[in-house]
Design a protein around this motif. Sequence first.
Motif, PDB file in Angstrom:
ATOM      1  N   UNK A 172       0.849  -1.186   0.000  1.00 23.25           N
ATOM      2  CA  UNK A 172       0.000   0.000   0.000  1.00 23.25           C
ATOM      3  C   UNK A 172       0.886   1.237   0.000  1.00 23.25           C
ATOM      4  N   UNK A 173       0.286   2.372  -0.228  1.00 24.00           N
ATOM      5  CA  UNK A 173       1.005   3.649  -0.230  1.00 24.00           C
ATOM      6  C   UNK A 173       2.139   3.688  -1.260  1.00 24.00           C
ATOM      7  N   UNK A 174       1.963   3.008  -2.381  1.00 24.68           N
ATOM      8  CA  UNK A 174       2.954   3.026  -3.451  1.00 24.68           C
ATOM      9  C   UNK A 174       2.775   4.328  -4.235  1.00 24.68           C
ATOM     10  N   UNK A 175       3.862   5.067  -4.426  1.00 26.32           N
ATOM     11  CA  UNK A 175       3.817   6.348  -5.119  1.00 26.32           C
ATOM     12  C   UNK A 175       3.090   6.236  -6.461  1.00 26.32           C
ATOM     13  N   UNK A 176       2.141   7.107  -6.681  1.00 22.64           N
ATOM     14  CA  UNK A 176       1.354   7.243  -7.913  1.00 22.64           C
ATOM     15  C   UNK A 176       0.432   6.060  -8.203  1.00 22.64           C
ATOM     16  N   UNK A 177       0.489   5.014  -7.377  1.00 18.19           N
ATOM     17  CA  UNK A 177      -0.344   3.836  -7.638  1.00 18.19           C
ATOM     18  C   UNK A 177      -1.274   3.479  -6.481  1.00 18.19           C
ATOM     19  N   UNK A 178      -0.957   3.906  -5.287  1.00 18.72           N
ATOM     20  CA  UNK A 178      -1.760   3.500  -4.120  1.00 18.72           C
ATOM     21  C   UNK A 178      -1.409   2.086  -3.712  1.00 18.72           C
ATOM     22  N   UNK A 179      -2.352   1.161  -3.860  1.00 16.97           N
ATOM     23  CA  UNK A 179      -2.130  -0.234  -3.490  1.00 16.97           C
ATOM     24  C   UNK A 179      -1.864  -1.068  -4.739  1.00 16.97           C
ATOM     25  N   UNK A 180      -0.907  -1.993  -4.624  1.00 14.74           N
ATOM     26  CA  UNK A 180      -0.619  -2.924  -5.711  1.00 14.74           C
ATOM     27  C   UNK A 180      -0.505  -4.332  -5.141  1.00 14.74           C
ATOM     28  N   UNK A 181      -0.804  -5.296  -5.982  1.00 15.95           N
ATOM     29  CA  UNK A 181      -0.657  -6.706  -5.626  1.00 15.95           C
ATOM     30  C   UNK A 181       0.384  -7.299  -6.562  1.00 15.95           C
ATOM     31  N   UNK A 182       1.411  -7.910  -5.981  1.00 18.58           N
ATOM     32  CA  UNK A 182       2.518  -8.458  -6.769  1.00 18.58           C
ATOM     33  C   UNK A 182       2.658  -9.952  -6.481  1.00 18.58           C
ATOM     34  N   UNK A 183       2.684 -10.786  -7.506  1.00 17.46           N
ATOM     35  CA  UNK A 183       2.860 -12.222  -7.280  1.00 17.46           C
ATOM     36  C   UNK A 183       4.237 -12.526  -6.680  1.00 17.46           C
ATOM     37  N   UNK A 184       4.261 -13.356  -5.654  1.00 15.92           N
ATOM     38  CA  UNK A 184       5.534 -13.752  -5.041  1.00 15.92           C
ATOM     39  C   UNK A 184       6.492 -14.315  -6.087  1.00 15.92           C
ATOM     40  N   UNK A 185       5.975 -15.090  -7.009  1.00 17.52           N
ATOM     41  CA  UNK A 185       6.815 -15.722  -8.028  1.00 17.52           C
ATOM     42  C   UNK A 185       7.467 -14.702  -8.956  1.00 17.52           C
ATOM     43  N   UNK A 186       6.949 -13.483  -9.009  1.00 15.85           N
ATOM     44  CA  UNK A 186       7.493 -12.450  -9.896  1.00 15.85           C
ATOM     45  C   UNK A 186       8.541 -11.585  -9.205  1.00 15.85           C
ATOM     46  N   UNK A 187       8.770 -11.809  -7.909  1.00 19.28           N
ATOM     47  CA  UNK A 187       9.686 -10.966  -7.143  1.00 19.28           C
ATOM     48  C   UNK A 187      11.124 -11.475  -7.267  1.00 19.28           C
ATOM     49  N   UNK A 188      12.003 -10.569  -7.699  1.00 22.25           N
ATOM     50  CA  UNK A 188      13.430 -10.868  -7.778  1.00 22.25           C
ATOM     51  C   UNK A 188      14.038 -10.782  -6.385  1.00 22.25           C
ATOM     52  N   UNK A 189      13.820  -9.660  -5.722  1.00 20.47           N
ATOM     53  CA  UNK A 189      14.215  -9.535  -4.326  1.00 20.47           C
ATOM     54  C   UNK A 189      13.442  -8.390  -3.669  1.00 20.47           C
ATOM     55  N   UNK A 190      13.380  -8.472  -2.344  1.00 19.29           N
ATOM     56  CA  UNK A 190      12.662  -7.462  -1.573  1.00 19.29           C
ATOM     57  C   UNK A 190      13.380  -7.272  -0.246  1.00 19.29           C
ATOM     58  N   UNK A 191      13.278  -6.069   0.299  1.00 16.28           N
ATOM     59  CA  UNK A 191      13.905  -5.795   1.594  1.00 16.28           C
ATOM     60  C   UNK A 191      13.154  -4.691   2.309  1.00 16.28           C
ATOM     61  N   UNK A 192      13.260  -4.704   3.624  1.00 12.56           N
ATOM     62  CA  UNK A 192      12.686  -3.637   4.426  1.00 12.56           C
ATOM     63  C   UNK A 192      13.525  -2.386   4.262  1.00 12.56           C
TER      64      UNK A 192
END
Length: 175
Positions: free
Chosen positions: A130-150
């Motif tokens: 949520x709170x993604x700039x210019x998009x609000x909320x987005x849903x991203x498939x886990x299988x499409x994620x290269x990497x993520x971090x806090x």
Amino acid sequence: MTDTAKLTALIAPEVEALGYAVVRVAMFGGTSDPTLQVMAERADTRQLGIDDCEKISRRLSDLLDEADPIEHEYRLEVSSPGIDRPLTRPQDYDDWKGHVARVRLLEPRDGRKQFEGRLGGVDDGNVLLTDVSKLGAVTLPLAAIDHAKLLLTDDLIAATAPLSTDGADRIQMEG
């Protein structure tokens, strides 16, 4: 190329037997300075101290020497995931719900590969941001994620404060 999935399958049971959870197993450094990195955390506190790293390192050194799963010389590094930790398991997206993360996709979606927003958890194989700039909320498939971090925020610092700071103001000299 080293198969990190096989390494994880070898390493995880040993780490778990000591009471820790594996966050990530990765090889870095290529041929010039290969490093096997094992990120772990205490299952009960989600933290990891130097003594914990030492205990895991000793156990894994013996295991890796015996199994010899890597064909070349390498350095073993055991560490905490740190405050701006990688999000590598589906449960991480739920455990850190409400905190800000940066997610990079394998392929662009809607013209973007990178998204920053507040974690809304994981549901049915999808991560909600949520709170993604210019998009609000987005849903991203886990299988499409290269990497993520806090991402480092005041809220994250408060949420990850050490359980004990005893000794943090002393330098221990060994001689």
